[in-house]
Design a protein around this motif. Structure first.
Motif, mmCIF file in Angstrom:
data_model
loop_
_atom_site.group_PDB
_atom_site.id
_atom_site.type_symbol
_atom_site.label_atom_id
_atom_site.label_comp_id
_atom_site.label_asym_id
_atom_site.label_seq_id
_atom_site.Cartn_x
_atom_site.Cartn_y
_atom_site.Cartn_z
ATOM 1 N N GLY A 1 -9.510 1.758 -7.779
ATOM 2 C CA GLY A 1 -10.096 3.094 -7.815
ATOM 3 C C GLY A 1 -11.403 3.144 -7.037
ATOM 4 N N LEU B 1 2.020 1.853 -3.543
ATOM 5 C CA LEU B 1 0.897 2.283 -4.390
ATOM 6 C C LEU B 1 0.602 3.767 -4.180
ATOM 7 C CD1 LEU B 1 -1.433 -0.802 -3.884
ATOM 8 C CD2 LEU B 1 -0.232 -0.178 -5.993
ATOM 9 N N LYS B 2 0.596 4.191 -2.925
ATOM 10 C CA LYS B 2 0.335 5.612 -2.626
ATOM 11 C C LYS B 2 1.470 6.499 -3.158
ATOM 12 C CE LYS B 2 -2.685 4.921 1.314
ATOM 13 N NZ LYS B 2 -2.770 3.539 1.688
ATOM 14 N N LEU C 1 1.031 6.898 -6.942
ATOM 15 C CA LEU C 1 -0.047 7.848 -7.258
ATOM 16 C C LEU C 1 0.410 9.293 -7.039
ATOM 17 C CD1 LEU C 1 -3.098 5.967 -5.720
ATOM 18 C CD2 LEU C 1 -2.732 6.461 -8.148
ATOM 19 N N ARG C 2 1.107 9.547 -5.924
ATOM 20 C CA ARG C 2 1.602 10.903 -5.641
ATOM 21 C C ARG C 2 2.623 11.345 -6.688
ATOM 22 N NH1 ARG C 2 1.771 9.229 -0.323
ATOM 23 N NH2 ARG C 2 4.025 8.956 -0.412
ATOM 24 N N GLU D 1 -6.345 1.136 -4.159
ATOM 25 C CA GLU D 1 -5.548 1.959 -5.081
ATOM 26 C C GLU D 1 -5.539 1.348 -6.483
ATOM 27 O OE1 GLU D 1 -4.097 2.661 -0.953
ATOM 28 O OE2 GLU D 1 -4.421 0.849 -2.140
ATOM 29 N N PRO E 1 0.807 -1.231 0.000
ATOM 30 C CA PRO E 1 0.000 0.000 0.000
ATOM 31 C C PRO E 1 0.838 1.280 0.000
ATOM 32 C CG PRO E 1 -0.675 -1.476 1.783
ATOM 33 C CD PRO E 1 0.537 -2.081 1.148
ATOM 34 N N ALA F 1 -6.583 8.877 -7.518
ATOM 35 C CA ALA F 1 -6.719 7.505 -7.020
ATOM 36 C C ALA F 1 -8.000 6.843 -7.520
ATOM 37 C CB ALA F 1 -6.687 7.490 -5.491
#
Length: 182
Positions: free
Chosen positions: A102, A38-39, A42-43, A99, A35, A49
């Motif tokens: 969605g 994944l975050k 995305l950032r 993530e 996780p 997201a």
């Protein structure tokens, strides 16, 4: 396994991000079970997201933990076009990270035919997140040098040639057969 592969595997398993060649452009990826990674991905991309992300693998087996079991007819439909540049939107398993989905009940998956991506998935022993290597809304990177320029040291770049495909993979909803992206 050689030292370079061992180092790359350790990087990915620690939550590191990678850029690697795929059918039409460089992909940006990470361990889909992490996780934190994944975050970070995305950032780094500036990606919403709610869009979710797709997964690639060298075969169906590494994708199974992220999807609900497939019936024989659905599996046969998918395997008719795999490996190849077709991504299927399928029901996500209860354990699939939000993530990736969605926030939906589905996840996008592909068994890639790109030789470098196949070798990468095989050597890492896992499915990988595969989203275009770019900042959201910009053109995807087509070379390792572009990836280094865009992301610097925040991403480990796996050098190689992208495939000949000009467009992203075809996206098909498995439940309805609707082509979501030609």
């Amino acid at each position: 396994m050689n030292g370079e592969t061992d180092a790359l595997r350790a990087h990915v398993r620690r939550g590191g991000l990678i850029a690697y060649p795929t059918e039409s452009c460089y992909g940006l990826g990470c361990d889909p079970r992490n996780p934190h990674a994944l975050k970070r991905l995305l950032r780094l991309k500036g990606r919403d997201a709610a869009k979710g992300m797709l997964l690639i693998a060298d075969r169906l087996k590494p994708l199974r933990p992220f999807i609900q079991p497939l019936n024989a007819a659905d599996r046969a439909r998918m395997l008719c076009v795999w490996p190849g540049p077709v991504t299927w939107v399928v029901p996500a398993s209860a354990h699939c990270p939000p993530e990736l989905t969605g926030g939906r009940s589905t996840v996008a998956i592909r068994v890639t035919a790109h030789p470098a991506a196949v070798r990468l998935c095989r050597s890492l022993g896992m499915a990988l997140v595969s989203t275009s290597a770019n900042k959201s809304g910009r053109k995807p990177a087509k070379t390792a040098a572009e990836c280094r320029r865009i992301f610097g040291t925040r991403v480990r770049v796996v050098a190689g040639r992208i495939g000949r495909r000009r467009r992203p993979s075809t996206l098909i909803d498995l439940a309805t057969g609707t082509i979501l992206r030609p």
